[in-house]
Design a protein around this motif. Structure first.
Motif, PDB file in Angstrom:
ATOM      1  N   ALA A   1      22.852  -4.225   8.433  1.00  0.00           N
ATOM      2  CA  ALA A   1      22.209  -3.412   7.403  1.00  0.00           C
ATOM      3  C   ALA A   1      20.841  -4.009   7.097  1.00  0.00           C
ATOM      4  O   ALA A   1      20.692  -5.230   7.045  1.00  0.00           O
ATOM      5  CB  ALA A   1      23.068  -3.388   6.144  1.00  0.00           C
ATOM      6  N   ILE A   2      19.854  -3.149   6.947  1.00  0.00           N
ATOM      7  CA  ILE A   2      18.520  -3.593   6.560  1.00  0.00           C
ATOM      8  C   ILE A   2      18.000  -2.664   5.474  1.00  0.00           C
ATOM      9  O   ILE A   2      18.524  -1.571   5.271  1.00  0.00           O
ATOM     10  CB  ILE A   2      17.527  -3.607   7.746  1.00  0.00           C
ATOM     11  CG1 ILE A   2      17.373  -2.204   8.332  1.00  0.00           C
ATOM     12  CG2 ILE A   2      17.953  -4.601   8.797  1.00  0.00           C
ATOM     13  CD1 ILE A   2      16.230  -2.079   9.306  1.00  0.00           C
ATOM     14  N   GLU A   3      16.983  -3.095   4.783  1.00  0.00           N
ATOM     15  CA  GLU A   3      16.312  -2.263   3.796  1.00  0.00           C
ATOM     16  C   GLU A   3      14.832  -2.248   4.143  1.00  0.00           C
ATOM     17  O   GLU A   3      14.205  -3.293   4.253  1.00  0.00           O
ATOM     18  CB  GLU A   3      16.513  -2.819   2.388  1.00  0.00           C
ATOM     19  CG  GLU A   3      15.872  -1.967   1.326  1.00  0.00           C
ATOM     20  CD  GLU A   3      16.086  -2.518  -0.071  1.00  0.00           C
ATOM     21  OE1 GLU A   3      15.570  -1.903  -1.011  1.00  0.00           O
ATOM     22  OE2 GLU A   3      16.750  -3.559  -0.224  1.00  0.00           O
ATOM     23  N   LEU A   4      14.288  -1.066   4.351  1.00  0.00           N
ATOM     24  CA  LEU A   4      12.870  -0.946   4.661  1.00  0.00           C
ATOM     25  C   LEU A   4      12.079  -1.074   3.364  1.00  0.00           C
ATOM     26  O   LEU A   4      12.275  -0.295   2.442  1.00  0.00           O
ATOM     27  CB  LEU A   4      12.580   0.399   5.323  1.00  0.00           C
ATOM     28  CG  LEU A   4      13.307   0.640   6.639  1.00  0.00           C
ATOM     29  CD1 LEU A   4      13.011   2.039   7.151  1.00  0.00           C
ATOM     30  CD2 LEU A   4      12.929  -0.395   7.669  1.00  0.00           C
ATOM     31  N   LEU A   5      11.204  -2.052   3.308  1.00  0.00           N
ATOM     32  CA  LEU A   5      10.434  -2.311   2.098  1.00  0.00           C
ATOM     33  C   LEU A   5       9.026  -1.763   2.144  1.00  0.00           C
ATOM     34  O   LEU A   5       8.404  -1.565   1.112  1.00  0.00           O
ATOM     35  CB  LEU A   5      10.377  -3.822   1.838  1.00  0.00           C
ATOM     36  CG  LEU A   5      11.732  -4.492   1.630  1.00  0.00           C
ATOM     37  CD1 LEU A   5      11.549  -5.990   1.469  1.00  0.00           C
ATOM     38  CD2 LEU A   5      12.445  -3.902   0.421  1.00  0.00           C
ATOM     39  N   GLY A   6       8.498  -1.532   3.319  1.00  0.00           N
ATOM     40  CA  GLY A   6       7.136  -1.029   3.410  1.00  0.00           C
ATOM     41  C   GLY A   6       6.655  -1.003   4.835  1.00  0.00           C
ATOM     42  O   GLY A   6       7.422  -1.155   5.775  1.00  0.00           O
ATOM     43  N   GLY A   7       5.366  -0.801   4.990  1.00  0.00           N
ATOM     44  CA  GLY A   7       4.764  -0.681   6.305  1.00  0.00           C
ATOM     45  C   GLY A   7       4.522   0.774   6.628  1.00  0.00           C
ATOM     46  O   GLY A   7       5.171   1.665   6.085  1.00  0.00           O
ATOM     47  N   LYS A   8       3.591   1.022   7.522  1.00  0.00           N
ATOM     48  CA  LYS A   8       3.200   2.401   7.792  1.00  0.00           C
ATOM     49  C   LYS A   8       4.321   3.219   8.419  1.00  0.00           C
ATOM     50  O   LYS A   8       4.381   4.426   8.229  1.00  0.00           O
ATOM     51  CB  LYS A   8       1.947   2.456   8.646  1.00  0.00           C
ATOM     52  CG  LYS A   8       2.093   1.921  10.045  1.00  0.00           C
ATOM     53  CD  LYS A   8       0.778   1.991  10.788  1.00  0.00           C
ATOM     54  CE  LYS A   8       0.926   1.460  12.193  1.00  0.00           C
ATOM     55  NZ  LYS A   8      -0.324   1.517  12.911  1.00  0.00           N
TER      56      LYS A   8
END
Length: 125
Positions: free
Chosen positions: A97-104
């Protein structure tokens, strides 16, 4: 891509082949063909697995451990993992499991490349 995507990791080595193609190149092409959200191939300085064989760069040959990371939705990653599970020379496949925090890329819609929160893929309205 939603903010609760998953990360598929595939462990192999540089010297693994499927026919006349390197295994990591085959997996990369398959991931692109399947339009997975994102993929990166990492070359390790040193690694070993269950067999305790140490993978490293040698003067005359390359046998470094390779980690293929693919980000997408869980169902798509599970289907992808099932397609490659029986390939020889894959040491391990994991799903995290991951959580996308930002980036384009965090806001891109898979279908049209248009940002869900902003205008186009360059952030213009």
């Amino acid at each position: 891509m939603n903010k609760t995507s998953k990360l598929l990791r595939i462990y192999t080595d540089e010297s693994a082949y499927l026919g006349d193609q390197r295994l990591f190149e085959f997996i990369a092409a398959l991931a692109r063909e399947q339009q997975m959200a994102g993929m990166t191939i990492l070359e390790a300085m040193l690694g070993f697995g269950r067999a305790a064989h140490v993978h490293r760069r040698h003067a005359l040959e390359n046998d470094r451990a390779v980690v293929i990371e693919i980000i997408d939705e869980e169902a798509r990653l599970r289907d992808f993992a099932a397609r490659i599970a029986d390939l020889s020379d894959i040491g391990l496949i994991t799903l995290e499991a991951i959580e996308l925090l930002g980036g384009k890329s965090a806001h891109l819609n898979r279908d049209d490349g248009v940002s869900q929160e902003r205008g186009d893929k360059n952030g213009r309205p």
